[in-house]
Design a protein around this motif. Structure first.
Motif, PDB file in Angstrom:
ATOM      1  N   UNK A  62       0.846  -1.192   0.000  1.00 11.85           N
ATOM      2  CA  UNK A  62       0.000   0.000   0.000  1.00 11.85           C
ATOM      3  C   UNK A  62       0.885   1.246   0.000  1.00 11.85           C
ATOM      4  N   UNK A  63       0.723   2.077  -1.015  1.00 12.12           N
ATOM      5  CA  UNK A  63       1.406   3.367  -1.096  1.00 12.12           C
ATOM      6  C   UNK A  63       0.349   4.462  -0.999  1.00 12.12           C
ATOM      7  N   UNK A  64       0.497   5.310  -0.007  1.00 12.41           N
ATOM      8  CA  UNK A  64      -0.438   6.419   0.246  1.00 12.41           C
ATOM      9  C   UNK A  64       0.315   7.707  -0.047  1.00 12.41           C
ATOM     10  N   UNK A 114       4.036   4.972 -12.244  1.00 12.37           N
ATOM     11  CA  UNK A 114       5.197   4.135 -12.526  1.00 12.37           C
ATOM     12  C   UNK A 114       5.276   2.963 -11.564  1.00 12.37           C
ATOM     13  N   UNK A 115       5.085   3.245 -10.283  1.00 17.51           N
ATOM     14  CA  UNK A 115       5.185   2.192  -9.281  1.00 17.51           C
ATOM     15  C   UNK A 115       4.070   1.159  -9.416  1.00 17.51           C
ATOM     16  N   UNK A 121      -2.875   4.854  -3.316  1.00 14.73           N
ATOM     17  CA  UNK A 121      -4.000   5.584  -2.733  1.00 14.73           C
ATOM     18  C   UNK A 121      -3.685   7.081  -2.781  1.00 14.73           C
ATOM     19  N   UNK A 122      -4.121   7.770  -3.829  1.00 16.54           N
ATOM     20  CA  UNK A 122      -3.800   9.200  -3.965  1.00 16.54           C
ATOM     21  C   UNK A 122      -4.734  10.084  -3.148  1.00 16.54           C
ATOM     22  N   UNK A 123      -4.144  11.119  -2.537  1.00 14.77           N
ATOM     23  CA  UNK A 123      -4.931  12.066  -1.747  1.00 14.77           C
ATOM     24  C   UNK A 123      -4.365  13.472  -1.917  1.00 14.77           C
ATOM     25  N   UNK A 124      -4.306  13.945  -3.159  1.00 15.35           N
ATOM     26  CA  UNK A 124      -3.782  15.284  -3.396  1.00 15.35           C
ATOM     27  C   UNK A 124      -4.729  16.333  -2.810  1.00 15.35           C
ATOM     28  N   UNK A 143      -0.351   1.213   5.863  1.00 20.80           N
ATOM     29  CA  UNK A 143       0.405   1.865   4.792  1.00 20.80           C
ATOM     30  C   UNK A 143       1.862   1.420   4.856  1.00 20.80           C
ATOM     31  N   UNK A 144       2.398   0.932   3.733  1.00 20.90           N
ATOM     32  CA  UNK A 144       3.796   0.502   3.653  1.00 20.90           C
ATOM     33  C   UNK A 144       4.718   1.636   3.236  1.00 20.90           C
ATOM     34  N   UNK A 145       4.251   2.467   2.298  1.00 18.98           N
ATOM     35  CA  UNK A 145       5.076   3.544   1.748  1.00 18.98           C
ATOM     36  C   UNK A 145       4.261   4.822   1.727  1.00 18.98           C
ATOM     37  N   UNK A 146       4.870   5.908   2.168  1.00 20.45           N
ATOM     38  CA  UNK A 146       4.246   7.226   2.107  1.00 20.45           C
ATOM     39  C   UNK A 146       5.030   8.057   1.096  1.00 20.45           C
ATOM     40  N   UNK A 147       4.380   8.413  -0.012  1.00 17.35           N
ATOM     41  CA  UNK A 147       4.984   9.250  -1.055  1.00 17.35           C
ATOM     42  C   UNK A 147       4.578  10.691  -0.801  1.00 17.35           C
TER      43      UNK A 147
END
Length: 342
Positions: free
Chosen positions: A33-35, A49-50, A64-67, A142-146
């Motif tokens: 999960x990337x948030x 890309x990911x 999981x995008x949250x702009x 969440x595993x990764x926070x971008x």
């Protein structure tokens, strides 16, 4: 299928939080999960890309995008990458940010992006509300926070018990949106954050990678934007000898002013064609390269359009007197050298 807008894959060099040893065949492991959140849609390309990265073949990356951004007024962003979770919008003070974007909103004393800086001035309250309202759902999930633009938002998960690995994207200097009284402390905090081997800071260009090292002493990888892909998609072939392309400008009155100026010049040998209004958003790059030349907005020097047209060997013209907008943020090694954001 997400659109791939980079020609070279992002080097996945940080230490992920999942096991490294090969697993025995069995039930499919859960998705990674990337948030992500940001105030600019540029991070969506890294997410796309990911999504295509195969990983170990046993699972996929769930994005999981949250702009939270003024760009959410644009339908294509609102429908794809903008947050519609009222808890996220409340924690990041969405309405307050929107109320303080430009000089007309803020006045010269408070300066451009006053709303963002004022929200970041009390970011402890932001991260506390985020942990209180979304922690029960996201803590350990969440595993990764971008994060990035502003990088200050990489602190968002700081109050979680199980903090995700952080992938930070440097596309403007790290002090963007940071109140003056917090800048010295933020230097140290960011340096410590990305000295942790679980986290990775990635620059948007070779210049930005050098900028990070000069400012913070951190060595960061950078990714190749889509200029190489554009060069392979088309090259300068000016079959439309009497037509000049006007790029997508930040303000509609700029293209209209250019058209009126040209109309007032007797015998002007070229027709001006507007990219979005006359050609549409999805006009192929190979077709864009058929115009005699392109006129770019000064802001294009900090995004992809300049690199794309340059890679196709297309003659490009930019109003040098308007370049102040880029030199105050991305084209300087230290943003403050270019003065206040006004």
């Amino acid at each position: 299928q997400p659109a791939v807008t980079f020609s070279v894959q992002l080097p996945l060099a940080w230490h992920p939080s999942w096991p490294q040893a090969p697993c025995e065949r069995g039930p499919r492991r859960r998705d990674i999960v990337l948030w992500w959140t940001a105030k600019h849609p540029g991070l969506s390309d890294v997410g796309s890309l990911l999504e295509l990265w195969p990983g170990d073949g046993e699972r996929r990356i769930e994005i999981r995008p949250h702009m939270v951004s003024e760009y959410c007024d644009i339908a294509r962003y609102n429908e794809t990458v903008c947050s519609h979770d009222p808890r996220v919008l409340s924690a990041l003070r969405y309405e307050r940010i929107l109320a303080g974007i430009n000089i007309a909103d803020c006045g010269r004393d408070r300066g451009q992006w006053c709303g963002l800086r004022e929200v970041n001035a009390d970011f402890g309250a932001v991260s506390a509300e985020f942990a209180r309202t979304l922690g029960p759902e996201l803590d350990g999930e969440v595993d990764i926070f971008l994060c990035g633009h502003p990088l200050y938002w990489c602190k968002l998960f700081e109050r979680f018990r199980h903090r995700p690995a952080i992938l930070g994207l440097w596309d403007v200097p790290h002090q963007f949106g940071v109140p003056a009284e917090r800048r010295a402390a933020w230097d140290d905090e960011l340096r410590e954050l990305f000295s942790d081997e679980r986290n990775l800071l990635v620059a948007q260009s070779a210049f930005h990678s050098l900028q990070v090292h000069w400012l913070l002493g951190l060595r960061t990888p950078y990714y190749q934007p889509l200029a190489v892909h554009a060069a392979m998609s088309g090259s300068y072939d000016p079959v439309k000898e009497d037509e000049v392309l006007l790029s997508v400008f930040r303000s509609s009155f700029q293209t209209e002013a250019l058209r009126r100026i040209v109309a007032a010049i007797p015998g002007f040998p070229f027709q001006l064609r507007r990219w979005r209004e006359d050609l549409g958003d999805d006009f192929p790059k190979a077709e864009l390269a058929r115009f005699r030349a392109v006129v770019l907005d000064a802001y294009d020097t900090t995004n992809f359009k300049l690199m794309e047209f340059y890679s196709m060997a297309m003659p490009a013209f930019i109003d040098h007197s308007a370049l102040w907008r880029t030199t105050m943020r991305a084209a300087r090694t230290e943003a403050e050298q270019a003065g206040e954001l006004v």
